[in-house]
Design an enzyme around this catalytic site. Structure first.
Site, PDB file in Angstrom:
ATOM      1  N   LEU A 102       0.874  -1.161   0.000  1.00 45.29           N
ATOM      2  CA  LEU A 102       0.000   0.000   0.000  1.00 45.29           C
ATOM      3  C   LEU A 102       0.914   1.215   0.000  1.00 45.29           C
ATOM      4  O   LEU A 102       1.888   1.263   0.760  1.00 45.29           O
ATOM      5  CB  LEU A 102      -0.905   0.022   1.243  1.00 45.29           C
ATOM      6  N   ASP A 103       0.628   2.201  -0.855  1.00 44.75           N
ATOM      7  CA  ASP A 103       1.505   3.364  -0.907  1.00 44.75           C
ATOM      8  C   ASP A 103       1.399   4.170   0.391  1.00 44.75           C
ATOM      9  O   ASP A 103       0.515   3.936   1.224  1.00 44.75           O
ATOM     10  CB  ASP A 103       1.215   4.227  -2.136  1.00 44.75           C
ATOM     11  N   ARG A 104       2.308   5.103   0.557  1.00 43.22           N
ATOM     12  CA  ARG A 104       2.430   5.822   1.829  1.00 43.22           C
ATOM     13  C   ARG A 104       1.134   6.508   2.239  1.00 43.22           C
ATOM     14  O   ARG A 104       0.777   6.541   3.424  1.00 43.22           O
ATOM     15  CB  ARG A 104       3.551   6.864   1.733  1.00 43.22           C
TER      16      ARG A 104
END
Length: 246
Positions: A102-104
């Site tokens: 999951l991206d930041r």
């Protein structure tokens, strides 16, 4: 035992032996049923019980073990759980890896495990395991935008998305100094890099918030941000089975 990059370093350093010979190529294929693998002289075998964790990733964490920029990572939240084996005890328990990323800026359900076969099943697009996201997008998508999201569209690099299930969840009250927005539920059976955000951009509706709420039959539920729990045997069986396709 460790991350893929760490394994490559161990192999390059001559710490890994296949049968009687030191192996320095990380691309070599072996057959676990016939070949014997050693690290620092110790036999490696698949004897550990499978560990599967559900983690509620908060926004602001990057999905990596160590970040060169010094940003906080998901392993900081897991603390002692999920750390790689020490150099003098490579077979030590505890190593788990994230299944996908999951991206930041995205929050929600992230699975960690030491079972690489389960990880491959959950991430391979050929298995069609659905991932469900709730996305708050800028504005109110019209029928044409919803149709494009459902049927598949071209992303910024020209790649095409698979058909997705999309429905409107609601339109929240506008926030101060922010235009109106809409919550969508988007169910994907693939995992291109930042795919939901890129899909929103492709139809002219920037994704403002993004939460993954389900992977297959496993729901995020009431798990608090930053918290994790170990899955029970029935939950693990459900993730491994084909019955969780939706």
């Amino acid at each position: 035992m460790c991350s893929r990059r760490e394994a490559q370093r161990w192999i390059a350093a001559g710490r890994v032996r296949v049968n009687r010979a030191t192996e320095r190529s990380p691309s070599r294929w072996i057959d676990p049923a016939r070949d014997r693998l050693f690290v620092d002289g110790r036999r490696v075998a698949e004897t550990k019980a499978p560990v599967v964790l559900a983690f509620h990733k908060p926004a602001g964490l990057v999905t990596t073990r160590a970040d060169p920029a010094g940003r906080p990572t998901v392993y900081d939240a897991l603390e002692a759980v999920g750390q790689p084996a020490a150099a003098d005890a490579p077979a030590g328990p505890g190593w788990v890896f994230p299944v996908g990323r999951l991206d930041r800026d995205t929050s929600g359900l992230l699975i960690f495990t030491n079972d690489h076969r389960l990880g491959e099943r959950l991430t391979s697009p050929e298995h069609h395991v659905p991932k469900t996201y709730h996305a708050r997008v800028r504005g109110l998508p019209d029928r044409e935008a919803i149709r494009a999201l459902r049927e598949g569209l071209a992303l910024d690099d020209g790649t095409l998305t698979r058909p997705a299930r999309v429905r409107v969840l609601g339109t929240p009250r506008p926030r101060p100094a922010e235009p109106g927005s809409t919550w969508l539920e988007i169910v994907l059976t693939e995992g291109k890099n930042r795919q939901v955000r890129r899909m929103g951009a492709a139809v002219g509706h920037e994704v403002l918030e993004l939460v993954r709420v389900r992977i297959g039959g496993l729901a995020l539920g009431a798990l608090a941000p930053g918290a994790w729990r170990e899955l029970g045997p029935s939950e693990i069986r459900s993730l491994r089975s084909r019955s969780d396709r939706q």
